[in-house]
Scaffold this active site. Structure first.
Site, PDB file in Angstrom:
ATOM      1  N   GLU A 167     -11.838 -10.405  17.507  1.00 31.96           N
ATOM      2  CA  GLU A 167     -11.739  -8.939  17.535  1.00 31.96           C
ATOM      3  C   GLU A 167     -10.703  -8.472  18.568  1.00 31.96           C
ATOM      4  O   GLU A 167     -10.653  -8.966  19.688  1.00 31.96           O
ATOM      5  CB  GLU A 167     -13.129  -8.404  17.933  1.00 31.96           C
ATOM      6  CG  GLU A 167     -13.305  -6.923  17.760  1.00 31.96           C
ATOM      7  CD  GLU A 167     -14.775  -6.515  17.901  1.00 31.96           C
ATOM      8  OE1 GLU A 167     -15.621  -7.388  18.218  1.00 31.96           O
ATOM      9  OE2 GLU A 167     -15.068  -5.330  17.682  1.00 31.96           O
TER      10      GLU A 167
ATOM     11  N   LYS B  77     -13.215  -1.408  11.769  1.00 28.68           N
ATOM     12  CA  LYS B  77     -14.633  -1.699  11.931  1.00 28.68           C
ATOM     13  C   LYS B  77     -15.460  -0.547  11.364  1.00 28.68           C
ATOM     14  O   LYS B  77     -15.190   0.634  11.664  1.00 28.68           O
ATOM     15  CB  LYS B  77     -14.923  -1.855  13.418  1.00 28.68           C
ATOM     16  CG  LYS B  77     -16.227  -2.517  13.781  1.00 28.68           C
ATOM     17  CD  LYS B  77     -16.236  -2.753  15.309  1.00 28.68           C
ATOM     18  CE  LYS B  77     -17.372  -3.627  15.744  1.00 28.68           C
ATOM     19  NZ  LYS B  77     -17.264  -3.975  17.189  1.00 28.68           N
TER      20      LYS B  77
ATOM     21  N   CYS C 141     -17.318  -7.974  13.535  1.00 27.66           N
ATOM     22  CA  CYS C 141     -18.401  -8.051  14.528  1.00 27.66           C
ATOM     23  C   CYS C 141     -19.662  -7.272  14.120  1.00 27.66           C
ATOM     24  O   CYS C 141     -20.442  -7.755  13.322  1.00 27.66           O
ATOM     25  CB  CYS C 141     -17.870  -7.595  15.885  1.00 27.66           C
ATOM     26  SG  CYS C 141     -18.857  -8.223  17.278  1.00 27.66           S
TER      27      CYS C 141
END
Lengths: 583, 583
Positions: free
Chosen positions: B44, B126, B162
């Site tokens: 990330e 994200k 994530c």
């Protein structure tokens, strides 16, 4: 048009003291009822205090708050106050929400209860959560999706909570629901000049909502925040009707003529822009006509007075709410410790303020005489503890020079203050200003020690302005100006080596503070700061100082926030970083 | 089924050092290409480092990151690596989002770029933002709403970032899109035993998504966080195929047989559960069949080794990334400073570790001999600076007794350490453990000084366990155990008055740590802790200690987080409060 007598209860709640906060509500309701008030509004999260941060997610805290709210509603009726409609903030639990990723544990809500007749007749949760600056509400609360409209003596009153006012939805829903009045409990911390923004905002929302608007704010200090109150009422045209003083508790009573509710209004369950409307009729009969009071908004504080009062309020409440009664600080004769002492004397009284002068071999004569003059003018207690003997003992034990030796002196002083604090129970005040904090121009574990730092959010140039303002205010009142003029006028020095001046290490404060305003307060990148006309080398120098001092700021004591970015939770940056050219 | 050779680049990025991070990507891509890899995945926010907190909202930082990503894609092709498909994390800007209340300024996004042929062929933000524990992503990022599916050599590969993995939506969308592989870049900080949860989660999502899953995590320390890596691949049945070592940089290359993409799949723009699917075809031709490598997941660290390694990694990277090379700490002969020294020697080498022994009139003989024995065993440099002369000089200047006098001794020592640090450039380590931090059993500006606190998240009972483990590990390797047995076995004492023991002020550590686990780590209210069988008076005593010590924790140095609540940003409570009976 029906009349309504409204009370805005601008109170100082105590975080975690549910019983005391409930008592405060009862006391204010009694005064309001005696004045013939029909509707009283308290600030955000009245019963728990605000903000309570992660404690919101603890099951025991949620249950304590809910129980407290229900008992309070019953108690108000028991004490003969059941006819008064009271809007009281509390911590609620969202019904039917199960724990899961992305949902705050135990589904807490930042809510208000409408209390009447011994019961909670309506509940509403904050719709728009405050999640910028120092606000972390998306971490702690489940948002609401409902606007309540409660009819009180024939007037439809809609509810919104703090951040809801800053967005379009709730006032649009109030308009759609044809509410005559929007009441807004707030926990809105002070920032310099925010009062101007606040009045404009209330006026804009009232016009958009086609309803009068009552804004009720908390007052007093809590950790790093200071709430300034400044509760106010505007009519449906946005015209100011009444406004509380800042920084004091006040029950502001206002008479309003408001449009009558009509039976054709949208009913419970209808939705506007994603928000459900929930209607509750408490009483349909208008109050018998009476002669309204006129309220005259009081004089406003000027800009410097407002900031100074915020600093005094923050210090007073921090000391009180943490169980201290007196403070101690090093008095160097410089302007930072002098202004801090003046604030402390105004906050606590001279008999609660203890200064320590710690002359060293590099201290100038004026550093001693200026500190003594401050003590004479204000009545604070000044002790002198020379550090030469201690410095000699360290020199016998370890060999250091240069900056290490300068810091050693600052730390010897700090150890003395902390020892006296431990012995006598005084809270130690750190006297650093924001320009120092920004650039790291301080000694960690030296002048930076303390339980509270009253001027940590005050840039050096503003330190001078506030000092001059404080003296002028004293003169206007025929009092002795507390701050020795020499402390204001002499060039600043840490006096850690012979002839040392701040400008040996830092740019002139006027330039420094201007760049800091752009880089820190307005959060511009260095290229954008340079584009404003500042010298590129100067900007690079200051940006580097600021970024390298982050570790010192993390360990600095808390202090009252008066700006957008006080180097507290409002500005979160990585400490370990290598940005340099990208900042 | 088509084959795919996949590389998981478990790297240690440096926050803010875009150029160095880009170089790291190029270097890893080169190694991967040499090994015949077709798809490489980085953690990330590879280019900016992670987390960058409020810097995400600065326009200059966003532009620097976007430019860096575009240049990197071009550079990979220029260097002959254009055929490799690289998934690289970076900070992007959400298109078409204007500033407004509730929207992070400048609309930053936590994104990945898919690089191929000199260009960024797909971008994805994200979707689920991490907003609990130490994560504040709703403050900093605009969420995404799109799942990319990129076809690589005839295999459909979906992306998630994530926190997306911890929710149902993205893997459901991957299933709906019939992806054969879900790749997940992560910045997932270490917590004790999290690796077990992580493997289960990956297996669950792979089964739900009916696809193989590659989890790529960051490694190394950043401020209070330590990333443990632990990158892994599971097949569509959730069976583990390959797994990286923890706490080391590694390029893990895995061969997978994956279902071929079919032309009947849903197209770009179709939505599943609110998520849009975006398809990009990079290459449809499967690679020629080859003999796959077999990878054997290496031995796992045992629980204590894992924690110890996290502490070593956190310290090593904090020192390095902040530009220090050596550390200094007070060595009292007690177990806390002894374990801290052992960690420091493991992290930096004995020649970078400087201990100072500061005996006082109340120091026992064993405090000196144990410190000397530690130095002998580890090779660290030990200096002795007695404090009696300095203490006498303070006694001449001020009169204090009791706790004030005890604290004075601790602060005299701290001033010596800080002076030596300033003189020689060593980073000072604070040696307090979590039980002390929780109860406030430390002297602020005394033993609590330092730039980093390696064991601040380690309860006292775990301090002993780790010490025993470290010695046993040395014995297994035929090395000298670093920690003198007497330091482990003697009863703990601050040695600030004659015969003082920790148990004079605190409950026995076994009881204390058990209550702290319930009250702090599991965040139970005191009634719930008592309901677990603990003595009510003991719980009340500990809860009061914990709540009253908040001000000390705020000024404590940072240290590596190894638990859910390390008293850092993962546990935010008001300092000024009066909860008591509700907690």
């Amino acid at each position: 048009m029906p009349q309504l007598r409204l009370a805005l209860a601008q109170v100082d709640t105590h975080v975690g003291n549910l019983d005391a906060n409930a008592d405060l509500v009862v006391a204010q309701c009694r005064v309001a009822a005696e004045q013939g008030v029909q509707l009283i509004v308290f600030p955000e999260m009245t019963l728990t205090g605000y903000p309570i941060e992660d404690l919101a997610m603890r099951a025991s805290v949620i249950e304590a708050s809910r129980t407290c709210a229900e008992r309070l509603a019953a108690r108000l009726a028991d004490e003969g106050l059941g006819e008064l409609v009271a809007v009281v903030g509390f911590l609620d639990r969202a019904p039917g929400v199960e724990d899961g990723f992305g949902i705050p544990k135990n589904a807490p809500q930042n809510a208000v209860a409408v209390m009447h007749g011994g019961r909670i007749v309506a509940r509403q949760a904050k719709i728009h959560l405050w999640n910028y600056g120092v606000g972390d509400e998306m971490r702690n609360f489940v948002p609401g999706d409902t606007i309540n409209v409660v009819q009180v003596h024939g007037v439809d009153v809609a509810l919104a909570i703090c951040e809801d006012l800053w967005r379009d939805g709730p006032s649009a829903a109030a308009k759609a629901a044809d509410a005559a009045l929007l009441v807004v409990p707030n926990g809105s911390p002070y920032e310099a000049n925010k009062d101007d923004v606040r009045l404009d905002l209330c006026a804009t929302r009232a016009v958009a909502g086609e309803c009068a608007l009552a804004y009720v704010n908390l007052v007093g200090g809590q950790d790093e925040l200071v709430f300034d109150g400044d509760s106010l009422v505007v009519d449906a045209n946005g015209a100011l009707q009444a406004r509380s003083q800042q920084f004091v508790e006040e029950l502001l009573v206002v008479d309003l003529d408001l449009p009558a509710a009509t039976p054709t209004m949208p009913g419970t369950g209808e939705r506007f822009g994603g928000l459900a409307i929930k209607r509750t009729v408490i009483s349909t009969e208008p109050v018998p006509s009476y002669e309204p009071r006129t309220t005259t908004p009081g004089d406003r504080l000027d800009d410097l007075e407002e900031i100074y009062t915020a600093l005094v309020t923050g210090l007073r409440d921090y000391v009180r709410k943490n169980g201290f009664s007196s403070v101690l600080m090093g008095l160097s004769g410089g302007i930072d410790s002098t202004l801090t002492a003046a604030i402390a004397v105004d906050a606590l009284g001279a008999d609660k303020v203890f200064g320590v002068s710690n002359p060293s071999e590099w201290s100038t004569e004026h550093s001693r005489t200026d500190a003594a003059e401050l003590a004479r003018r204000t009545g604070l207690t000044l002790d002198t503890v020379a550090i030469a003997g201690i410095k000699d003992a360290y020199d016998d034990a370890i060999k250091v020079d240069g900056v290490a030796e300068e810091n050693l002196q600052a730390r010897i002083r700090a150890v003395i203050w902390m020892a006296l604090s431990n012995q006598h129970g005084h809270l130690v005040l750190a006297c650093g200003n924001k320009s120092e904090l920004a650039t790291g121009y301080s000694t960690i574990y030296g002048d930076a020690v303390g339980g509270y730092a009253p001027i940590k959010d005050v840039p050096k140039t503003l330190v001078w302005e506030l000092s001059r303002w404080r003296n002028a205010a004293a003169e206007r009142r025929g009092e002795t100006p507390p701050i020795p003029e020499n402390a204001i006028n002499k060039p600043p020095s840490a006096e850690l080596r012979p002839g040392q001046l701040d400008t040996d290490s830092l740019p002139p404060y006027e330039e420094l503070d201007a760049v800091l305003d752009a880089y820190v307060e307005r959060d511009l990148g260095s290229a954008a700061v340079i584009a404003e006309g500042f010298d590129a080398e100067l900007v690079e120098r200051i940006v580097t100082l600021v970024d390298r001092a982050e570790y010192k700021r993390r360990q600095y004591p808390p202090g009252p926030k008066i700006s957008k970015r006080n180097f507290g939770r409002d500005r979160r940056v990585p400490m370990t970083n290598a940005w340099r050219e990208h900042l």
